[in-house]
Design a protein around this motif. Structure first.
Motif, short mmCIF file in Angstrom:
data_model
loop_
_atom_site.label_atom_id
_atom_site.label_comp_id
_atom_site.label_asym_id
_atom_site.label_seq_id
_atom_site.Cartn_x
_atom_site.Cartn_y
_atom_site.Cartn_z
N UNK A 121 0.84 -1.20 0.00
CA UNK A 121 0.00 0.00 0.00
C UNK A 121 0.87 1.26 0.00
N UNK A 122 1.93 1.22 0.81
CA UNK A 122 2.86 2.35 0.81
C UNK A 122 3.41 2.56 -0.61
N UNK A 123 3.68 1.45 -1.29
CA UNK A 123 4.21 1.52 -2.65
C UNK A 123 3.19 2.03 -3.66
N UNK A 136 -5.39 8.56 -3.85
CA UNK A 136 -4.85 8.09 -2.58
C UNK A 136 -5.06 6.57 -2.52
N UNK A 137 -4.36 5.95 -1.59
CA UNK A 137 -4.51 4.51 -1.38
C UNK A 137 -5.16 4.28 -0.02
N UNK A 138 -6.23 3.50 -0.05
CA UNK A 138 -6.91 3.13 1.20
C UNK A 138 -6.51 1.70 1.54
N UNK A 139 -5.82 1.54 2.65
CA UNK A 139 -5.31 0.22 3.02
C UNK A 139 -6.01 -0.27 4.29
N UNK A 140 -6.75 -1.38 4.15
CA UNK A 140 -7.49 -1.95 5.28
C UNK A 140 -6.74 -3.16 5.84
N UNK A 162 5.85 11.10 3.41
CA UNK A 162 4.55 11.76 3.26
C UNK A 162 3.72 11.17 2.12
N UNK A 163 3.44 9.89 2.24
CA UNK A 163 2.72 9.20 1.16
C UNK A 163 1.21 9.37 1.34
N UNK A 164 0.49 9.53 0.23
CA UNK A 164 -0.97 9.70 0.32
C UNK A 164 -1.68 8.37 0.57
N UNK A 165 -1.63 7.93 1.80
CA UNK A 165 -2.23 6.64 2.13
C UNK A 165 -3.09 6.79 3.38
N UNK A 166 -4.27 6.17 3.32
CA UNK A 166 -5.15 6.12 4.49
C UNK A 166 -5.06 4.72 5.09
N UNK A 167 -4.48 4.64 6.27
CA UNK A 167 -4.39 3.36 6.99
C UNK A 167 -5.69 3.14 7.74
N UNK B 63 11.15 -1.86 1.72
CA UNK B 63 11.85 -1.48 0.49
C UNK B 63 11.28 -2.31 -0.68
N UNK B 64 11.23 -3.61 -0.49
CA UNK B 64 10.73 -4.47 -1.56
C UNK B 64 9.21 -4.31 -1.71
N UNK B 65 8.51 -4.26 -0.57
CA UNK B 65 7.05 -4.12 -0.62
C UNK B 65 6.63 -2.83 -1.31
N UNK B 66 7.29 -1.74 -1.00
CA UNK B 66 6.95 -0.46 -1.62
C UNK B 66 7.32 -0.46 -3.10
N UNK B 67 8.41 -1.15 -3.42
CA UNK B 67 8.78 -1.24 -4.84
C UNK B 67 7.72 -2.01 -5.62
N UNK B 68 7.20 -3.07 -5.00
CA UNK B 68 6.12 -3.83 -5.66
C UNK B 68 4.91 -2.93 -5.89
N UNK B 69 4.51 -2.24 -4.83
CA UNK B 69 3.33 -1.36 -4.93
C UNK B 69 3.52 -0.28 -5.98
N UNK B 70 4.72 0.32 -5.98
CA UNK B 70 4.98 1.39 -6.96
C UNK B 70 4.99 0.84 -8.38
N UNK B 71 5.46 -0.39 -8.53
CA UNK B 71 5.43 -1.03 -9.86
C UNK B 71 3.98 -1.25 -10.29
N UNK B 72 3.15 -1.70 -9.37
CA UNK B 72 1.73 -1.92 -9.69
C UNK B 72 1.06 -0.61 -10.10
N UNK B 73 1.54 0.49 -9.50
CA UNK B 73 0.93 1.80 -9.78
C UNK B 73 1.41 2.41 -11.09
#
Lengths: 320, 323
Positions: A121-123, A136-140, A162-167, B63-73
């Protein structure tokens, strides 16, 4: 809100309930394999939350995902077909109950390793920030996920960048069979967000309108500030953790007490008391949900199994 | 052809790809201000800026998890894990997420993701910082695992990895960064999933990759002085594994030695030997030999460490065993 919207929230909650009741029956008949984690009792959480998003906002959740899928706009028949492992399922029968996703609806799954989707979700939010998307990303996730390292790595990074994510923590009081206070050093989950300087709120998850209002404010905060927000939603699951849970960890009286707070009942009474809808109108919606569920089951049962060649499809995206 | 180091080759690949596509960015520990702990991204931060060269907390899972998410985006992240030993902290995201998401959601998720990391022993870093666990990662369908042994292959394969729409684990070797080699001018790629004969020969087939290519080439030179001509097949990619050139060579030499830096048990050599037996059993004139690391956690002491790692002499001994 227009009347239509009020009724739509009601319909979504009832539809989730009917679909999951049908799924429980199909599971007992042996038509659904693997695990089946029902959302019954928690419908107001995702219904209120997701109704507050913009279409470009992404949703990602854990394995208790059937309701979230329906709220994201995935037709019940595609959810049911996935449960039956059919090729018409939302994940083509390869994901099952815990792994539903529909990219076209901005629903990014359905993830079954507790807490592991928080870094994803952060990604997703990082990707939107990088590409300068207004999304934004909504992560449940459940209360249980707040004790694993991924939660802390993800929250920390979301604030540092400062990522646009709602936890969104769905606190249903038990991580499987272990009560929050037996597993978490702080029983008020939102306190964990304080540790990362992430602004936070807590709301009653049995009242869909309260959830929606809190979600609207939280989403607005994330979008306007381009930084994370943490929303704890207090709820309760009426069924076991998954099918076949002997429920030795809680007393039937406790479940009964919560069932008196049925989010669908609360909302139905509210709509009638405020004269937003009549009993007859709501009964019609109940019937419609029952009919749509029956059609979904029919669709799923008559859909084809994945062909043998599907086994080796989609291991890689590159054509080689 | 220019002669450059492995470090320069990898750095050039990253730099040129980032110049080509603004959706590519780097994230990892000390990749930015520091310039990379192995200096691969030196100068990147000043040129590309903090948005595209992102220093992360020491937190491998995210690091890897965010890279995966950013790739999906829709971006094309290149995540750096400072060493492959730290990849265990991100194991869940590499094998449970990256390797599975495309398949599990019926082909909907696309992950154009590279995880660059550094493996190998020989620098007296002790047991936790010296491992070669490549085979573990090669076990998982859905992941691509690339481990080049020359600057030319490193540059071409890294470019292909960045352009791939699949998650690629790109394993560099800590003691190869200074190794020099000829690299073609300009933009070129080498496709993932192709083994290559790095030295032709008629008497024995040596199958190897990464650092052990260098060791095997030295062994082959010495063997040549005794009139033994070894053919060296460099796997370059562990998954998907290209057995074509290996089988072709084995059918010619009828003898094989497999050289890897990781442990022998359940290793790359076990897999390659099995496949040779499955596909070319009738061509075998001698049991296949495996050269690998001794089955101990790698010790700090220099002499003990060198005893544990495969040496040129070990390769020569194994070759003579199969002749």
């Amino acid at each position: 809100m227009e009347k239509e919207e009020y009724l739509d929230l009601y319909y979504q909650m009832v539809l989730i309930r009917r679909v999951e009741e049908a799924a429980a029956q199909l599971y007992q008949q042996g038509k659904i394999g693997g695990f089946l984690h029902l959302y019954i009792g928690q419908e107001a959480v995702s219904t209120g939350l997701i109704s507050a998003r913009q279409p470009q906002d992404r949703v990602i959740t854990a394995y208790r995902d059937h309701g979230v899928a329906i709220n994201c706009g995935i037709p019940a028949k595609k959810v049911m077909a996935e449960l039956l492992g059919k090729t018409t399922g939302v994940s083509k029968g390869k994901g099952g109950s815990m792994h539903m996703a529909d990219v076209s609806k901005n629903f990014w799954g359905g993830h079954a390793i507790v807490g592991a989707h928080l870094p994803l979700a952060a990604g997703l939010a990082l990707g939107d920030q990088y590409l300068e998307n207004d999304a934004i990303t909504i992560c449940m996730f459940g209360d249980g996920a707040t004790n694993i390292g991924y939660f802390h790595e993800a929250l920390n990074l979301s604030k540092v960048w400062n990522l646009p994510v709602l936890w969104v923590c769905e606190n249903n009081r038990y991580g499987m069979g272990t009560a929050v206070e037996r597993a978490s050093a702080v029983s008020e989950i939102r306190q964990k967000a304080e540790g990362y300087c992430i602004p936070n709120d807590c709301v009653d998850g049995m009242d869909v309108l309260k959830v929606r209002q809190a979600a609207e404010e939280a989403i607005r905060f994330v979008r306007q500030n381009n930084s994370p927000f943490f929303l704890e939603i207090e709820t309760y699951r009426f069924r076991g953790h998954s099918m076949g849970d002997p429920e030795r960890y809680r007393k039937p009286e406790e479940v009964k007490k919560w069932e008196e707070n049925d989010p669908i009942g609360i909302y139905r009474n509210h709509l009638i008391a405020k004269q937003i809808a009549s009993e007859e109108e709501l009964d019609l919606l109940d019937e419609k949900a029952t009919k749509e569920t029956a059609e979904a089951v029919q669709f799923a049962e008559t859909s084809p199994e994945p062909p043998p060649e599907a086994l080796f499809e989609h291991v890689y995206a590159d054509v080689s | 052809m220019a002669k450059i180091t492995m470090r320069e080759a990898i750095s050039q690949a990253l730099w040129e790809e980032m110049e080509r596509d603004p959706n590519i960015f780097i994230l990892g520990e000390e990749v930015g201000v520091w310039g990379g702990t192995y200096a691969v991204t030196k100068g990147f931060y000043d040129h590309f800026g903090a948005k595209r060269v992102r220093d992360t907390p020491i937190a491998e899972a995210v690091i890897v998890g965010a890279a995966i998410g950013a790739a999906l985006a829709g971006t094309r992240p290149v995540a750096e894990l400072m060493t492959i030993n730290f990849a265990f902290s991100a194991m869940d995201h590499i094998v449970n997420e990256a390797a599975k998401l495309h398949y599990m959601f019926g082909g909907q998720f696309i992950l154009p993701l590279v995880i660059r990391t550094v493996g190998g022993g020989g620098r007296q870093l002790g047991a936790t910082h010296s491992q070669t666990p490549d085979a573990i990662f090669a076990h998982f369908p859905g992941l691509k695992v690339v481990a080049p042994g020359t600057p030319e292959d490193a540059k071409g394969l890294l470019k292909s990895s960045i352009r791939s729409n699949d998650p690629v684990l790109f394993i560099e070797h800590a003691t190869l960064y200074q190794t020099r080699g000829e690299v073609p001018e300009g933009d070129y790629t080498i496709p993932i999933g192709f083994s290559k004969v790095q030295r032709p020969g008629r008497d024995v087939t040596i199958v190897t990759y990464s650092k052990m290519l260098e060791t095997s080439l030295k062994a082959a030179e010495q063997l040549a002085k005794e009139g033994i001509e070894a053919e060296i097949v460099d796997l370059r990619t562990l998954r998907p594994l290209d057995m074509g050139p290996v089988i072709e060579s084995f059918k010619k030499t009828n003898r094989a030695v497999i050289v890897e830096e990781g442990w022998r048990s359940f290793g790359v050599g076990s897999e390659v030997a099995s496949r040779i037996y499955e596909e070319a059993f009738d061509y075998a004139d001698a049991p296949i030999q495996r050269v690998a690391q001794k089955e101990v956690p790698l010790p700090y002491n220099r002499n003990l460490e060198q005893m544990a790692l495969p040496q040129v002499e070990d390769v020569i001994t194994a070759v003579k065993e199969v002749l």
